[in-house]
Scaffold this motif. Structure first.
Motif, PDB file in Angstrom:
ATOM      1  N   TYR A  25     -11.308   1.343 -12.124  1.00 45.29           N
ATOM      2  CA  TYR A  25     -10.238   1.641 -11.154  1.00 45.29           C
ATOM      3  C   TYR A  25     -10.860   2.037  -9.813  1.00 45.29           C
ATOM      4  O   TYR A  25     -10.396   1.617  -8.746  1.00 45.29           O
ATOM      5  N   ARG A  60      -1.816   4.022  -5.711  1.00 41.55           N
ATOM      6  CA  ARG A  60      -2.453   5.182  -5.069  1.00 41.55           C
ATOM      7  C   ARG A  60      -1.562   5.728  -3.942  1.00 41.55           C
ATOM      8  O   ARG A  60      -1.429   6.925  -3.758  1.00 41.55           O
ATOM      9  N   GLY A  82      -5.321  12.406 -16.385  1.00 44.37           N
ATOM     10  CA  GLY A  82      -5.929  11.090 -16.159  1.00 44.37           C
ATOM     11  C   GLY A  82      -6.142  10.902 -14.673  1.00 44.37           C
ATOM     12  O   GLY A  82      -5.796   9.876 -14.092  1.00 44.37           O
ATOM     13  N   ASP A 108      -9.291  14.802 -17.028  1.00 41.74           N
ATOM     14  CA  ASP A 108      -9.641  13.429 -17.396  1.00 41.74           C
ATOM     15  C   ASP A 108     -10.543  13.506 -18.624  1.00 41.74           C
ATOM     16  O   ASP A 108     -11.258  14.483 -18.812  1.00 41.74           O
ATOM     17  N   VAL A 161      -0.041   9.364 -13.745  1.00 36.57           N
ATOM     18  CA  VAL A 161      -0.005   8.229 -12.824  1.00 36.57           C
ATOM     19  C   VAL A 161      -1.006   7.167 -13.282  1.00 36.57           C
ATOM     20  O   VAL A 161      -2.196   7.456 -13.432  1.00 36.57           O
TER      21      VAL A 161
END
Ligand code: SAM
Length: 282
Positions: A25, A60, A82, A108, A161
């Protein structure tokens, strides 16, 4: 990055043969905290599904708009699950701009996020990052760093998200949301987005590509399935004038001034998008 690409130098025990969702990502977002294995995995996917690039960037921007919106409603505590690798306009920057002193706990399960986050947040006493798996909701909420920064008797904004597609059905992704919200008081909010497709074949294609890369993942779901995220909660209108039916929408159109919220991208060729919303606990 050169020294980081030498196995065993940064951080210790990093397996450079398997891509990580956080680093893939980061690569799509044009960050620098990714490795050859992550870049190769994404480059191969982008050839066949170029919209990945667009919906990651849209996602984002959605995150920043949603955090600003929730902070504007008076919430000053954020649990960003996350969270991913630090990038531009991270949750604490947006939240603290809107509401100075806002507190943010980043979570995370990829330790590389902790390694980068700790350095960036060292001088910010209202923010921290912890390594935990969101499937163990009690471990996240009872973590000493969570309870040190967040008062769980006051409204908290839980952020999921671009996350629940990482969770397999067997781990009950939407049950996780309910367990989290059950422990938080009325007025708490959830910000969420989830990769969806209304073309089952395309969804299955991406799911298999990510799983084949060797990383742990869930699957692309349908927009109807993702609606379960807001079950028992009050969805916020995706329109800046607060009108219309509160529905989940393509994240690129969630509360964008002058833009009509759309339940799917206008371009029929776009088969996949991040389906997004904000909901509040009554
Ligand atoms: C696609 S990134 C999203 C990053 C950020 N939320 C955003 O939208 O910009 C998904 C992140 O979730 C993390 N993640 C995946 N499964 C997780 C789990 N079970 N518990 C905690 N984090 C997880 C990954 O490591 C990755 O950093």
């Amino acid at each position: 990055m050169a020294d980081r690409e030498t196995p065993g130098t940064f951080p210790p025990n990093l397996d450079l043969t398997v891509p990580s969702v956080a680093r893939m990502y980061d690569y799509v977002l044009q960050g620098k905290d990714n490795f050859e294995v992550d870049r190769k995995a994404i480059d191969a996917m982008l050839v066949e599904l170029p919209e990945i690039f667009q919906f990651c960037h849209d996602n984002r921007r959605f995150l920043a708009r949603a955090v600003e919106y929730v902070a504007g409603r008076g919430i000053d505590q954020f649990l960003d699950l996350g969270a991913g690798l630090p990038t531009v306009d991270n949750t604490h920057q947006v939240a603290q701009r809107a509401r100075p002193g806002a507190r943010v706990v980043y979570v995370d399960n990829d330790p590389i996020v902790l390694a980068h986050g700790r350095a960036i947040l060292a001088e910010n006493p209202d923010t921290t990052v912890i390594t935990a798996d969101l499937r163990d909701t009690d471990a996240v909420l009872d973590h000493p760093d969570t309870t040190r920064l967040l008062d769980l008797d006051r409204p908290v904004c839980v952020m999921l998200v671009s996350l629940l597609h990482c969770i397999p059905d067997a781990d009950d992704p939407f049950g996780i949301v309910r367990r989290l919200m059950d422990r938080l008081p009325s007025g708490s909010a959830v910000i969420f987005s989830h990769i969806v497709s209304d073309d089952p074949e395309a969804g299955e294609w991406l799911t298999q590509r990510v799983l084949a890369a060797g990383t742990e993942w869930g699957r692309v779901r349908s927009p109807e399935e993702v609606a379960a995220t807001a079950e028992g909660l009050d969805l916020v209108s995706p329109s800046t004038d607060d009108g219309g039916t509160p529905i989940l929408v393509d994240c690129a159109t969630w509360r964008v001034p002058g833009t009509t919220p759309l339940a799917r991208p206008a371009d029929p060729e776009q088969r996949m998008w991040e389906h997004a919303g904000v909901a509040v606990k009554p």
